[in-house]
Scaffold this motif. Sequence first.
Motif, PDB file in Angstrom:
ATOM      1  N   CYS A 331       0.868  -1.171   0.000  1.00  0.00           N
ATOM      2  CA  CYS A 331       0.000   0.000   0.000  1.00  0.00           C
ATOM      3  C   CYS A 331       0.905   1.221   0.000  1.00  0.00           C
ATOM      4  CB  CYS A 331      -0.899  -0.001   1.236  1.00  0.00           C
ATOM      5  SG  CYS A 331      -1.827   1.526   1.479  1.00  0.00           S
ATOM      6  N   THR A 332       0.735   2.114  -0.971  1.00  0.00           N
ATOM      7  CA  THR A 332       1.642   3.263  -1.129  1.00  0.00           C
ATOM      8  C   THR A 332       1.251   4.462  -0.272  1.00  0.00           C
ATOM      9  OG1 THR A 332       0.398   4.240  -2.970  1.00  0.00           O
ATOM     10  CG2 THR A 332       2.063   2.582  -3.530  1.00  0.00           C
ATOM     11  N   ALA A 333       0.208   4.333   0.534  1.00  0.00           N
ATOM     12  CA  ALA A 333      -0.244   5.463   1.350  1.00  0.00           C
ATOM     13  C   ALA A 333       0.771   5.788   2.443  1.00  0.00           C
ATOM     14  CB  ALA A 333      -1.598   5.139   1.983  1.00  0.00           C
ATOM     15  N   ASP A 334       0.517   6.891   3.129  1.00  0.00           N
ATOM     16  CA  ASP A 334       1.300   7.280   4.295  1.00  0.00           C
ATOM     17  C   ASP A 334       0.544   6.859   5.552  1.00  0.00           C
ATOM     18  OD1 ASP A 334       2.311   9.157   6.509  1.00  0.00           O
ATOM     19  OD2 ASP A 334       3.673   9.668   4.862  1.00  0.00           O
ATOM     20  N   ILE A 335       1.254   6.386   6.555  1.00  0.00           N
ATOM     21  CA  ILE A 335       0.588   5.963   7.791  1.00  0.00           C
ATOM     22  C   ILE A 335      -0.023   7.157   8.522  1.00  0.00           C
ATOM     23  CG2 ILE A 335       0.990   4.870  10.057  1.00  0.00           C
ATOM     24  CD1 ILE A 335       2.959   3.008   8.732  1.00  0.00           C
ATOM     25  N   GLY A 336       0.344   8.358   8.123  1.00  0.00           N
ATOM     26  CA  GLY A 336      -0.283   9.547   8.682  1.00  0.00           C
ATOM     27  C   GLY A 336      -1.747   9.691   8.327  1.00  0.00           C
ATOM     28  N   LYS A 381      -0.099  -7.889  -4.453  1.00  0.00           N
ATOM     29  CA  LYS A 381      -1.294  -7.081  -4.173  1.00  0.00           C
ATOM     30  C   LYS A 381      -0.844  -5.625  -4.020  1.00  0.00           C
ATOM     31  CE  LYS A 381      -3.325 -11.058  -4.071  1.00  0.00           C
ATOM     32  NZ  LYS A 381      -3.926 -11.768  -2.949  1.00  0.00           N
ATOM     33  N   PHE A 382      -1.359  -4.737  -4.876  1.00  0.00           N
ATOM     34  CA  PHE A 382      -0.870  -3.355  -4.952  1.00  0.00           C
ATOM     35  C   PHE A 382      -2.034  -2.398  -4.758  1.00  0.00           C
ATOM     36  CE2 PHE A 382       0.465   0.312  -7.764  1.00  0.00           C
ATOM     37  CZ  PHE A 382       1.461   0.776  -6.921  1.00  0.00           C
ATOM     38  N   TYR A 383      -1.869  -1.436  -3.845  1.00  0.00           N
ATOM     39  CA  TYR A 383      -2.952  -0.549  -3.423  1.00  0.00           C
ATOM     40  C   TYR A 383      -2.454   0.890  -3.470  1.00  0.00           C
ATOM     41  CZ  TYR A 383      -7.086   0.442  -0.373  1.00  0.00           C
ATOM     42  OH  TYR A 383      -8.286   0.864   0.155  1.00  0.00           O
ATOM     43  N   THR A 384      -3.056   1.720  -4.337  1.00  0.00           N
ATOM     44  CA  THR A 384      -2.584   3.093  -4.485  1.00  0.00           C
ATOM     45  C   THR A 384      -3.758   4.024  -4.779  1.00  0.00           C
ATOM     46  OG1 THR A 384      -0.818   4.435  -5.487  1.00  0.00           O
ATOM     47  CG2 THR A 384      -2.087   3.016  -6.968  1.00  0.00           C
ATOM     48  N   THR A 387      -4.882   9.511  -7.858  1.00  0.00           N
ATOM     49  CA  THR A 387      -3.964  10.617  -8.140  1.00  0.00           C
ATOM     50  C   THR A 387      -2.625  10.093  -8.644  1.00  0.00           C
ATOM     51  OG1 THR A 387      -5.001  12.037  -6.484  1.00  0.00           O
ATOM     52  CG2 THR A 387      -2.773  12.605  -7.142  1.00  0.00           C
ATOM     53  N   ALA A 388      -2.105   9.053  -7.996  1.00  0.00           N
ATOM     54  CA  ALA A 388      -0.836   8.471  -8.420  1.00  0.00           C
ATOM     55  C   ALA A 388      -0.960   7.810  -9.790  1.00  0.00           C
ATOM     56  CB  ALA A 388      -0.356   7.451  -7.388  1.00  0.00           C
ATOM     57  N   ILE A 389      -2.074   7.156 -10.028  1.00  0.00           N
ATOM     58  CA  ILE A 389      -2.283   6.503 -11.324  1.00  0.00           C
ATOM     59  C   ILE A 389      -2.310   7.540 -12.437  1.00  0.00           C
ATOM     60  CG2 ILE A 389      -3.886   5.110 -12.693  1.00  0.00           C
ATOM     61  CD1 ILE A 389      -4.826   3.921  -9.952  1.00  0.00           C
ATOM     62  N   ARG A 390      -3.058   8.627 -12.224  1.00  0.00           N
ATOM     63  CA  ARG A 390      -3.124   9.670 -13.262  1.00  0.00           C
ATOM     64  C   ARG A 390      -1.763  10.331 -13.486  1.00  0.00           C
ATOM     65  NH1 ARG A 390      -8.323  10.598 -10.788  1.00  0.00           N
ATOM     66  NH2 ARG A 390      -7.401  12.181  -9.439  1.00  0.00           N
ATOM     67  N   LEU A 391      -0.998  10.503 -12.411  1.00  0.00           N
ATOM     68  CA  LEU A 391       0.351  11.066 -12.545  1.00  0.00           C
ATOM     69  C   LEU A 391       1.211  10.178 -13.434  1.00  0.00           C
ATOM     70  CD1 LEU A 391       2.735  12.928 -11.692  1.00  0.00           C
ATOM     71  CD2 LEU A 391       3.017  11.435  -9.690  1.00  0.00           C
ATOM     72  N   LEU A 392       1.186   8.866 -13.187  1.00  0.00           N
ATOM     73  CA  LEU A 392       2.040   7.949 -13.931  1.00  0.00           C
ATOM     74  C   LEU A 392       1.530   7.716 -15.350  1.00  0.00           C
ATOM     75  CD1 LEU A 392       2.696   5.548 -10.959  1.00  0.00           C
ATOM     76  CD2 LEU A 392       4.329   7.119 -11.993  1.00  0.00           C
ATOM     77  N   MET A 393       0.231   7.911 -15.564  1.00  0.00           N
ATOM     78  CA  MET A 393      -0.320   7.807 -16.917  1.00  0.00           C
ATOM     79  C   MET A 393       0.346   8.801 -17.867  1.00  0.00           C
ATOM     80  SD  MET A 393      -4.430   7.434 -16.254  1.00  0.00           S
ATOM     81  CE  MET A 393      -4.845   7.789 -17.977  1.00  0.00           C
ATOM     82  N   GLY A 412      -5.560  -2.301  -6.302  1.00  0.00           N
ATOM     83  CA  GLY A 412      -6.569  -1.592  -5.527  1.00  0.00           C
ATOM     84  C   GLY A 412      -6.424  -0.091  -5.665  1.00  0.00           C
ATOM     85  N   THR A 413      -7.520   0.642  -5.448  1.00  0.00           N
ATOM     86  CA  THR A 413      -7.475   2.099  -5.442  1.00  0.00           C
ATOM     87  C   THR A 413      -8.188   2.614  -4.204  1.00  0.00           C
ATOM     88  OG1 THR A 413      -9.529   2.528  -6.666  1.00  0.00           O
ATOM     89  CG2 THR A 413      -7.544   2.132  -7.955  1.00  0.00           C
ATOM     90  N   VAL A 414      -7.763   3.804  -3.751  1.00  0.00           N
ATOM     91  CA  VAL A 414      -8.277   4.358  -2.502  1.00  0.00           C
ATOM     92  C   VAL A 414      -8.124   5.871  -2.512  1.00  0.00           C
ATOM     93  CG1 VAL A 414      -6.032   4.077  -1.335  1.00  0.00           C
ATOM     94  CG2 VAL A 414      -8.122   4.215   0.027  1.00  0.00           C
ATOM     95  N   GLY A 415      -9.007   6.556  -1.801  1.00  0.00           N
ATOM     96  CA  GLY A 415      -8.841   7.987  -1.576  1.00  0.00           C
ATOM     97  C   GLY A 415      -9.857   8.868  -2.253  1.00  0.00           C
ATOM     98  N   GLU A 416     -10.340   8.460  -3.414  1.00  0.00           N
ATOM     99  CA  GLU A 416     -11.322   9.229  -4.167  1.00  0.00           C
ATOM    100  C   GLU A 416     -11.900   8.314  -5.251  1.00  0.00           C
ATOM    101  OE1 GLU A 416      -9.616  12.091  -7.028  1.00  0.00           O
ATOM    102  OE2 GLU A 416      -7.651  11.418  -6.306  1.00  0.00           O
ATOM    103  N   PRO A 417     -13.049   8.671  -5.799  1.00  0.00           N
ATOM    104  CA  PRO A 417     -13.561   7.861  -6.909  1.00  0.00           C
ATOM    105  C   PRO A 417     -12.581   7.897  -8.078  1.00  0.00           C
ATOM    106  CG  PRO A 417     -15.264   9.342  -6.049  1.00  0.00           C
ATOM    107  CD  PRO A 417     -13.969   9.761  -5.414  1.00  0.00           C
ATOM    108  N   ILE A 418     -12.316   6.753  -8.666  1.00  0.00           N
ATOM    109  CA  ILE A 418     -11.389   6.706  -9.790  1.00  0.00           C
ATOM    110  C   ILE A 418     -12.159   6.909 -11.088  1.00  0.00           C
ATOM    111  CG2 ILE A 418     -11.510   4.165  -9.880  1.00  0.00           C
ATOM    112  CD1 ILE A 418      -8.590   4.211 -10.884  1.00  0.00           C
TER     113      ILE A 418
END
Length: 677
Positions: A331-336, A381-384, A387-393, A412-418
């Motif tokens: 999971c690429t998120a921050d624990i914060g 298993k990869f969870y990001t 925003t990161a996906i659009r950046l790398l696109m 997986g995706t998280v944080g906002e609707p993709i």
Amino acid sequence: MILPPEEKTYHPSDGLFTDAHVPDFDAYLALYKKSTEEPEEFWADVAQEFYWKKPPSGQMLQYNFDVNKGNIYIKFMEGAKTNICYNVLDRNVHERNLGEKVAYYWEGNSPDHHQTITYNQLLRNVCRCANALKLLGVKKGDRVAIYLPMIPELVYTMLACARIGAVHSIVFAGFSSESLCERIVDAQCNILVTADGVYRGDKLINLKKIASEAVERCKERFCVVVKHHAFRTNTDASTLKLMTILLFLLCVLQTPWDESCDIWWDDLMDGVSDECEPEWMDSEDPLFILYTSGSTGKPKGVLHTVTGYMLYTSLTFKYVFDYHHDDVYWCTADIGWITGHSYITYGPLANGATSVLFEGVPVYPHVGRLWEIIEKYGVSKFYTAPTAIRLLMKYGREPLQRYDLSSLRVLGTVGEPINPEAWLWYYDVVGQQRCPVIDTFWQTETGGHVLTPLPAATPLKPGSATCPFFGVQPAILNEHGEELEGEAEGYLVFRKPWPGIMRGVYGNQERFESTYFRKFPGFYVTGDGCRRDQDGYYWITGRIDDMLNVSGHLLSTAEVEAALTEHPSVAEAAVVSRPHAVKGECLYCFVTLKDHKEFNRTLMEELKRKVREKIGPIATPDFIQNAPGLPKTRSGKIMRRVLRQIAHNEKDLGDLSTLADPKVVDVLFSQRCEAAA
């Protein structure tokens, strides 16, 4: 109400999930039925996996969601006693014989910095940290603030707090000293754990300076300082010497050291025992406070408790990612943020998982960094975040083609609707049309996933969070609080609690009730808009304050953004409302173009046509502004409040301390649209 056309449905590749925990949709429906109709038995079965000092007995769940019937409360397995740290560490080491299994592959900001941490090592370090905190006088019920980058000491400290019954309050290590102080004071923390400095990409940040400014405002707090691990491992002698000099200048000359309250981590840990008996906690004792910003007012201290959170994060991790013993999860998120709490620390560790703990950013030192790490550790298993996906696109397929991504099984995706375009790129390019894309909807307040597909069981629609997780009962209400059946769009609410839901806003019962329960008595109000399609799938349409009423039609900014980003020239889009003399509100759109694309009248007309075709004429944008960059927090979240103020030409923007690049605001103001497109 405008419903988009039915989307194509995607199914996982044949044979990819022969050993799935939930093998098909019928199995999902059976488990879901049990979780809602026989919840006591369902959660009792889950609880059997864990260690209890005092086993659960009596009524499993007690609650009141109706403000008209008294105070709002949720209690789960009240009276049972356990310790979450014991269950995620000691249980794995002593009962499941996983001591030599890797708990974390730590990957630093630089590819040269990395470390492997087994469950044995993790347990010993957590116990040492727990004993050190006790030397500082920390005891059950005390609050400890943590302001650390993504380094192993962050995990050690939070689990040490859980072990001795202290309540951790982690603050994302990108917030300003003022924001840090505000959270320390609100949670009444007496200890702050931070680091000397951290590189984020090629930028060196003086965390100790920020922490010192916060502690100076707060007064009478101990400050424990980690000499950042990245400066001590896998570094040649000349580089280490240079970094040591740099850190000396950074942390000593620029930031005065206060001997009365500042303590080096290494000095505190020196000679401390690596064995520590856990404090046995009641199920409803507090575990952590995590602050989440509202659209207005000061941040809310969301309070989670021990048992319900433990069971819920464990079960959602196991089923949503279809976790198995040989998986490597990242999971690429921050624990914060809550994603890191639930799906980097507690959920994976409760399942004895091996995870990647990543300190860096996706494009440093090169744009293939994420793909390089996936190949290096064989991530399955990869969870990001979208925003990161659009950046790398923006960088196309070529960076991915340098690396072997064949180990991937679930995305997986998280944080906002993709948006569907990003979903399809993730599915086609990253997952090579093999891996299901698990679009998870949840909140800091929910503790874990509440709407989500399951990898082998749920047919997927790009952009849809699909179905509720076990025990979760969603509903859609209109403005008058009337429940809508079938295809519908309105307010997303939940009619009953699940174990992992928040227990309150720390120190403020009134705010807890007014924010989440007063608008529609009897329901938990998410604050999000939602659409349910003819198949019963749920589509998150964005925050209610990100919905527009155009000529009497309720429009979701997320839907418009998805339409805009389908255009091949657009990398990212953000939509807000602007007052309109006739319509009431109209759409003001910010678009960030892909490299070498030109913003001109032809493009604007194509974008307007794209929105009309995707949603309908009523959604046609009135304003489309070229946005070389969008105002984002350091975690990548778009600050829509700032965009609304730009659209309204309001120059008093308030606190911009959490912006990654405040200069982008001046650029957007200089290119602001005065006349309709």
